[in-house]
Design a protein around this motif. Structure first.
Motif, PDB file in Angstrom:
ATOM      1  N   PHE A 150      38.251  33.205  39.285  1.00  0.00           N
ATOM      2  CA  PHE A 150      38.137  34.663  39.197  1.00  0.00           C
ATOM      3  C   PHE A 150      39.277  35.218  38.350  1.00  0.00           C
ATOM      4  O   PHE A 150      39.077  36.120  37.528  1.00  0.00           O
ATOM      5  CB  PHE A 150      38.133  35.289  40.598  1.00  0.00           C
ATOM      6  CG  PHE A 150      38.017  36.789  40.563  1.00  0.00           C
ATOM      7  CD1 PHE A 150      36.836  37.393  40.162  1.00  0.00           C
ATOM      8  CD2 PHE A 150      39.086  37.596  40.913  1.00  0.00           C
ATOM      9  CE1 PHE A 150      36.721  38.772  40.107  1.00  0.00           C
ATOM     10  CE2 PHE A 150      38.982  38.977  40.865  1.00  0.00           C
ATOM     11  CZ  PHE A 150      37.799  39.571  40.460  1.00  0.00           C
ATOM     12  N   LEU A 172      38.590  34.517  34.841  1.00  0.00           N
ATOM     13  CA  LEU A 172      37.529  35.401  34.356  1.00  0.00           C
ATOM     14  C   LEU A 172      38.050  36.780  33.988  1.00  0.00           C
ATOM     15  O   LEU A 172      37.776  37.291  32.912  1.00  0.00           O
ATOM     16  CB  LEU A 172      36.448  35.510  35.441  1.00  0.00           C
ATOM     17  CG  LEU A 172      35.365  36.560  35.242  1.00  0.00           C
ATOM     18  CD1 LEU A 172      34.456  36.162  34.101  1.00  0.00           C
ATOM     19  CD2 LEU A 172      34.537  36.707  36.511  1.00  0.00           C
ATOM     20  N   ILE A 212      39.614  45.419  36.858  1.00  0.00           N
ATOM     21  CA  ILE A 212      40.378  44.166  36.875  1.00  0.00           C
ATOM     22  C   ILE A 212      41.389  44.190  38.015  1.00  0.00           C
ATOM     23  O   ILE A 212      41.455  43.273  38.826  1.00  0.00           O
ATOM     24  CB  ILE A 212      41.114  43.956  35.533  1.00  0.00           C
ATOM     25  CG1 ILE A 212      40.100  43.591  34.445  1.00  0.00           C
ATOM     26  CG2 ILE A 212      42.161  42.861  35.649  1.00  0.00           C
ATOM     27  CD1 ILE A 212      40.723  43.341  33.103  1.00  0.00           C
ATOM     28  N   GLY A 217      39.756  44.304  41.474  1.00  0.00           N
ATOM     29  CA  GLY A 217      39.234  42.972  41.795  1.00  0.00           C
ATOM     30  C   GLY A 217      40.352  42.017  42.174  1.00  0.00           C
ATOM     31  O   GLY A 217      40.243  41.251  43.127  1.00  0.00           O
ATOM     32  N   LEU A 224      32.875  38.154  44.067  1.00  0.00           N
ATOM     33  CA  LEU A 224      33.727  39.033  43.265  1.00  0.00           C
ATOM     34  C   LEU A 224      33.461  38.837  41.774  1.00  0.00           C
ATOM     35  O   LEU A 224      33.430  39.805  41.010  1.00  0.00           O
ATOM     36  CB  LEU A 224      35.196  38.713  43.526  1.00  0.00           C
ATOM     37  CG  LEU A 224      35.930  39.540  44.573  1.00  0.00           C
ATOM     38  CD1 LEU A 224      37.369  39.062  44.662  1.00  0.00           C
ATOM     39  CD2 LEU A 224      35.908  41.021  44.228  1.00  0.00           C
ATOM     40  N   SER A 225      33.273  37.592  41.369  1.00  0.00           N
ATOM     41  CA  SER A 225      33.021  37.312  39.953  1.00  0.00           C
ATOM     42  C   SER A 225      31.728  37.972  39.495  1.00  0.00           C
ATOM     43  O   SER A 225      31.670  38.576  38.422  1.00  0.00           O
ATOM     44  CB  SER A 225      32.919  35.802  39.698  1.00  0.00           C
ATOM     45  OG  SER A 225      34.118  35.179  40.036  1.00  0.00           O
ATOM     46  N   VAL A 226      30.700  37.847  40.339  1.00  0.00           N
ATOM     47  CA  VAL A 226      29.421  38.464  39.990  1.00  0.00           C
ATOM     48  C   VAL A 226      29.596  39.982  39.902  1.00  0.00           C
ATOM     49  O   VAL A 226      29.129  40.627  38.963  1.00  0.00           O
ATOM     50  CB  VAL A 226      28.334  38.106  41.025  1.00  0.00           C
ATOM     51  CG1 VAL A 226      27.055  38.860  40.736  1.00  0.00           C
ATOM     52  CG2 VAL A 226      28.081  36.604  41.004  1.00  0.00           C
ATOM     53  N   TRP A 227      30.333  40.535  40.873  1.00  0.00           N
ATOM     54  CA  TRP A 227      30.601  41.977  40.865  1.00  0.00           C
ATOM     55  C   TRP A 227      31.305  42.381  39.576  1.00  0.00           C
ATOM     56  O   TRP A 227      30.940  43.354  38.916  1.00  0.00           O
ATOM     57  CB  TRP A 227      31.458  42.324  42.088  1.00  0.00           C
ATOM     58  CG  TRP A 227      32.054  43.701  42.064  1.00  0.00           C
ATOM     59  CD1 TRP A 227      31.447  44.868  42.428  1.00  0.00           C
ATOM     60  CD2 TRP A 227      33.388  44.048  41.663  1.00  0.00           C
ATOM     61  NE1 TRP A 227      32.323  45.913  42.280  1.00  0.00           N
ATOM     62  CE2 TRP A 227      33.512  45.442  41.807  1.00  0.00           C
ATOM     63  CE3 TRP A 227      34.492  43.309  41.205  1.00  0.00           C
ATOM     64  CZ2 TRP A 227      34.704  46.123  41.509  1.00  0.00           C
ATOM     65  CZ3 TRP A 227      35.660  43.979  40.903  1.00  0.00           C
ATOM     66  CH2 TRP A 227      35.777  45.373  41.055  1.00  0.00           C
ATOM     67  N   TYR A 228      32.298  41.594  39.186  1.00  0.00           N
ATOM     68  CA  TYR A 228      33.070  41.948  37.997  1.00  0.00           C
ATOM     69  C   TYR A 228      32.226  41.901  36.715  1.00  0.00           C
ATOM     70  O   TYR A 228      32.243  42.830  35.926  1.00  0.00           O
ATOM     71  CB  TYR A 228      34.298  41.043  37.847  1.00  0.00           C
ATOM     72  CG  TYR A 228      34.926  41.140  36.478  1.00  0.00           C
ATOM     73  CD1 TYR A 228      35.771  42.201  36.156  1.00  0.00           C
ATOM     74  CD2 TYR A 228      34.640  40.216  35.482  1.00  0.00           C
ATOM     75  CE1 TYR A 228      36.328  42.320  34.888  1.00  0.00           C
ATOM     76  CE2 TYR A 228      35.191  40.325  34.211  1.00  0.00           C
ATOM     77  CZ  TYR A 228      36.024  41.378  33.920  1.00  0.00           C
ATOM     78  OH  TYR A 228      36.552  41.495  32.669  1.00  0.00           O
ATOM     79  N   VAL A 229      31.476  40.813  36.519  1.00  0.00           N
ATOM     80  CA  VAL A 229      30.723  40.730  35.261  1.00  0.00           C
ATOM     81  C   VAL A 229      29.673  41.835  35.174  1.00  0.00           C
ATOM     82  O   VAL A 229      29.425  42.368  34.100  1.00  0.00           O
ATOM     83  CB  VAL A 229      30.058  39.343  35.019  1.00  0.00           C
ATOM     84  CG1 VAL A 229      31.062  38.343  34.526  1.00  0.00           C
ATOM     85  CG2 VAL A 229      29.363  38.825  36.225  1.00  0.00           C
ATOM     86  N   ARG A 230      29.124  42.210  36.320  1.00  0.00           N
ATOM     87  CA  ARG A 230      28.147  43.301  36.290  1.00  0.00           C
ATOM     88  C   ARG A 230      28.815  44.627  35.958  1.00  0.00           C
ATOM     89  O   ARG A 230      28.329  45.399  35.136  1.00  0.00           O
ATOM     90  CB  ARG A 230      27.458  43.416  37.639  1.00  0.00           C
ATOM     91  CG  ARG A 230      26.563  42.232  37.891  1.00  0.00           C
ATOM     92  CD  ARG A 230      25.732  42.482  39.086  1.00  0.00           C
ATOM     93  NE  ARG A 230      24.482  41.751  38.964  1.00  0.00           N
ATOM     94  CZ  ARG A 230      23.502  41.867  39.842  1.00  0.00           C
ATOM     95  NH1 ARG A 230      23.628  42.669  40.863  1.00  0.00           N
ATOM     96  NH2 ARG A 230      22.402  41.171  39.685  1.00  0.00           N
ATOM     97  N   ARG A 250      31.510  45.051  34.374  1.00  0.00           N
ATOM     98  CA  ARG A 250      31.958  45.021  32.990  1.00  0.00           C
ATOM     99  C   ARG A 250      30.772  45.288  32.055  1.00  0.00           C
ATOM    100  O   ARG A 250      30.894  46.006  31.066  1.00  0.00           O
ATOM    101  CB  ARG A 250      32.613  43.680  32.709  1.00  0.00           C
ATOM    102  CG  ARG A 250      32.949  43.356  31.281  1.00  0.00           C
ATOM    103  CD  ARG A 250      33.943  44.307  30.654  1.00  0.00           C
ATOM    104  NE  ARG A 250      33.595  44.499  29.255  1.00  0.00           N
ATOM    105  CZ  ARG A 250      34.329  44.070  28.231  1.00  0.00           C
ATOM    106  NH1 ARG A 250      35.472  43.511  28.442  1.00  0.00           N
ATOM    107  NH2 ARG A 250      33.908  44.252  27.004  1.00  0.00           N
ATOM    108  N   ASP A 251      29.609  44.743  32.401  1.00  0.00           N
ATOM    109  CA  ASP A 251      28.413  45.036  31.608  1.00  0.00           C
ATOM    110  C   ASP A 251      28.094  46.527  31.641  1.00  0.00           C
ATOM    111  O   ASP A 251      27.673  47.109  30.647  1.00  0.00           O
ATOM    112  CB  ASP A 251      27.217  44.230  32.117  1.00  0.00           C
ATOM    113  CG  ASP A 251      27.289  42.761  31.706  1.00  0.00           C
ATOM    114  OD1 ASP A 251      26.464  41.968  32.189  1.00  0.00           O
ATOM    115  OD2 ASP A 251      28.177  42.415  30.904  1.00  0.00           O
TER     116      ASP A 251
END
Lengths: 581, 149
Positions: A126, A129, B53, B56, B105-111, B113-114
């Motif tokens: 994370f 990322l 960022i 998160g 959290l990673s999924v939350w972040y990339v979404r 950010r999109d």
């Protein structure tokens, strides 16, 4: 009882009682003494041997098929790999023998302390990322030392980063070699090489295979192969776990959650919070592994191969998903293995308890003790070998490209032809392999511990450079040099102290508060502070360098074949415009 | 101050009508002129991005180091056996909670950010739009540089 001369772990055991469970004594290794996992059925078995040989054949065939001599192809596969594929490659690259074998070993032997490895080796993604993946992709350079060299305009910094990359590859590969040797014993038995124990002979055989495979294939072959490797190793791991759990009556369809009910029946050491290591040691280890993840050159290089930043972000997330599949299952293996070991071999804890060698093959041991057919156990064992080979491939590519591309072509011989570069690259792969073999004849620690030393190094020396280099434009050359040099020294202190490079000093205070396994907790803040302080008191970096950093943060998409430096050069070619604030 | 379009196909023109919405302001920024400092985001886009960022990162720190710390402070409560699953509570939080939490959290972040990309009209370059200068997604032919063995 293993006879590893492990002053380091001993120092720990004396103080934090950290790895006492690893049952180590300080008698030096006798010539006739061997690394033998008790309870493991050692001897030549045709079915598993065929599976491993077929698998190796598949890897080699892929490698030969994609054989390349063109360096652009050799290093980053023409930047053309998609989300899920890249995520799987991250997974295969990542999941070494330390994940496949070593982690379950530590969970079995050190209980909750072993979970620091599960947490450290997953959650770091994370951080990678949010702070590094997309920016690294925009920077658009081939290797980690390239980044450091270009960002800080310094060949010295490039050389230090390249040497660090090489060192990481070597230390990390020690754990892989140990894993290959121990698991190889189950599959092929003692090869009977004169003057070598069974473990040593097996380890040498598999290392030679790895080196031959690598010498024949570049990164492109490796990337394509990695997807295959991931699929093979995750299936082997999960199928083995499902069948073991089902046959032994521990679990049905979701062993990853069902093993919880078994914990109550196991010895208290398995789940007691600080039985296997102190709170401080847990935090230090997890911290080192997390930030080491963000500094590992062979992990970062995966982000250069993608189409755009969005894919870089998504493939990082996919990668974490593919990694979690294995990491959520490893504790279940540890629980099943510990229980089976206690009932079939002897008490897992106490004296003598399970040896570090048995721990390191607990995944294979669990399937064997559960009475699974030989071919299936062989398949699980083959998965472990695949994990080790896949990661060693990635490491050696990163290490050899550091030598051939960053040191040789960039510093020593600027007019090097591609052929010369490829030749130097291959020679450095062989050098790495030989070094690894020599040191892995008598490894000083279990798989996971060996690998964590490499993580501490990446966390201390490289991560601060990447992070500050991308997030604070005023980080400059003197700052980076001071930071990296002090980082290397800081990392070496506990390594020498604990006797991983020669005889140890055995300073107890140091072993307690700065264990090699978690030296990042002390080292990372020190390097950050030194780098920032030196950068503040020296001149700011040139404008072009700052613009390069800015370009890494611009939301404007960048085409694949452009680097941040190209954009800055183009812009300045048109005449630099004054900044208006 | 002109828009820096050294590498985008379409020349975006924007009106400066005194409107200072974030998106408008963002379009007028040349990133090669803004200072990069994690603690001082210089543009609306970076401000939005930094916010996720850092948020998160804070949640991540709690997920990763929280359970073990709580176990150190309140061993009795934390080691209670969970109903149904049978896990000791601390074991579950560390072994399953932390990796799973980081993944979510990673999924939350990339979404997120999109979403930000969408807000600021950022279009990623797709593979097909590019003029290929490299071997691309086709399998490259193995080139032998005369190093055959």
């Amino acid at each position: 009882m293993s006879g590893l001369g492990l002053a380091a772990i001993d120092g720990l055991a004396a103080t934090g009682d950290a790895l006492a469970a690893l049952q180590v004594d300080v008698t030096p290794l006798q010539a006739d003494e061997e690394l033998l996992p008790e309870g493991l059925n050692i001897g030549f078995k045709p079915a598993p041997a065929i599976i491993v040989i077929a698998m190796m054949g598949l890897f080699l065939a892929t490698g030969v098929f994609y054989k390349v001599a063109d360096t652009a192809d050799m290093w980053v596969a023409g930047r053309s790999i998609g989300n899920v594929e890249n995520g799987m490659a991250i997974g295969a690259n990542w999941m070494s023998a330390a994940s496949y074998l070593g982690m379950a070993a530590l969970i079995a032997l050190s209980g909750v302390y072993g979970l620091a490895f599960v947490v450290g080796w997953t959650t770091g993604y994370f951080v990678l990322l949010i702070f590094l993946a997309a920016q690294m992709r925009r920077f658009g350079k081939y290797t980690a030392p390239d980044f450091v060299g270009d960002r800080f305009n310094s060949d010295a910094a490039r050389a230090i980063a390249a040497i660090t990359t090489f060192l990481i590859g070597f230390v990390y590969a020690l754990g892989q070699a140990r894993g290959m040797g121990l698991v190889g014993l189950y599959i092929l038995g003692d090869p009977g090489i004169p003057g070598m124990s069974g473990y040593q002979g097996m380890m040498v055989i598999f290392m030679v295979i790895t080196i031959v495979y690598l010498a024949l294939s570049g990164m492109l072959g490796a990337t394509k192969t990695m997807v295959i490797q991931y699929v093979i190793l995750i299936s082997a791991f999960l199928i083995g776990l499902l069948v073991t759990g089902y046959v032994s009556g521990y679990s049905t369809v979701l062993p990853q959650l069902e093993y919880g009910q078994l914990i109550g029946e196991l010895s208290a050491e398995f789940s007691e919070p600080f039985a296997g290591g102190s709170y401080y040691l847990w935090i230090a280890t997890a911290f080192s592994l997390i930030f080491g993840t963000c500094g590992l050159p062979h992990v970062l290089v995966r982000f250069y191969t993608v189409e755009n930043e969005r894919i870089a972000r998504w493939s990082c997330t996919w990668g974490l998903f593919f990694i979690c599949l294995l990491y959520l299952s490893a504790p279940a293996y540890a629980a099943f293995g510990t229980d089976l070991y206690s009932s079939e071999v002897g008490p897992a804890y106490g004296d003598p308890g399970m040896s570090a060698e048995a721990g390191d093959v607990i995944v294979v041991l669990a399937t064997q003790l559960a009475g699974l057919p030989t071919w299936l156990v062989g398949f699980v064992a083959a998965g472990g070998i695949a994990a080790a080979i896949a990661t060693t491939a990635g490491l050696f590519i990163a290490g050899s490209s550091a030598i051939s591309h960053d040191i040789y072509a960039n510093i020593i011989n600027e007019d090097a032809t591609q052929q010369q570069q490829v030749l130097v690259g291959r020679l450095s792969i062989i050098a790495l392999g030989v070094l690894t073999i020599i040191f892995a004849l008598d490894p000083t620690a279990p798989i996971a511990a060996l690998v964590s030393f490499a993580f501490s190094l990446a966390a201390i020396v490289l991560f601060p450079m990447f992070f500050l280099g991308l997030w604070w434009e005023n980080t400059n050359r003197p700052g980076a040099l001071a930071g990296m040099i002090s980082g290397l020294i800081v990392w070496l202190i506990p390594m020498f102290n604990e006797g991983h490079f020669g005889p140890g000093f055995d300073i107890e205070f140091l072993a307690t508060w700065m264990p090699a396994i978690g030296s990042g907790l002390i080292g990372v803040p020190i390097v950050f502070a030194i780098t920032i302080a030196v950068s503040l008191v020296t001149d700011e970096p040139p404008l072009e360098t700052k613009q390069m950093v800015r370009q890494c943060h611009s939301p404007e998409p960048m085409p694949k074949d452009k680097t941040a430096a190209d954009v800055v050069a183009e812009r300045n070619g048109d005449g630099p415009t004054p900044a208006d604030d | 101050m002109t828009d820096n379009n050294t590498h985008s196909a379409d020349d975006e023109s924007f009106e400066t009508d005194g409107g200072v919405s974030d998106v408008e302001r963002e379009k007028q920024i040349d990133y090669l002129d803004v200072e990069i400092n994690l603690l001082k985001p210089a543009t609306p886009f970076m401000r939005d991005h930094n916010r996720i960022i850092l948020r998160g990162f804070a949640i991540w720190a709690v997920i990763v180091f929280g359970p073990i710390t709580l176990t150190r402070l309140f061993p009795g409560v934390m080691t209670t056996t969970m109903p149904v699953l049978g896990f000791p509570f601390h074991y579950f939080l560390i072994a399953v909670g932390a990796p799973g939490g980081a993944l979510l959290l990673s999924v939350w972040y990339v979404r997120k950010r999109d979403e930000i990309d969408e807000k600021y009209d950022i279009e990623q370059i797709a593979a097909t739009d590019l003029e290929r200068t490299d071997t691309g997604s086709q399998e490259p032919a193995a080139t032998d540089g005369g190093l055959d063995q």
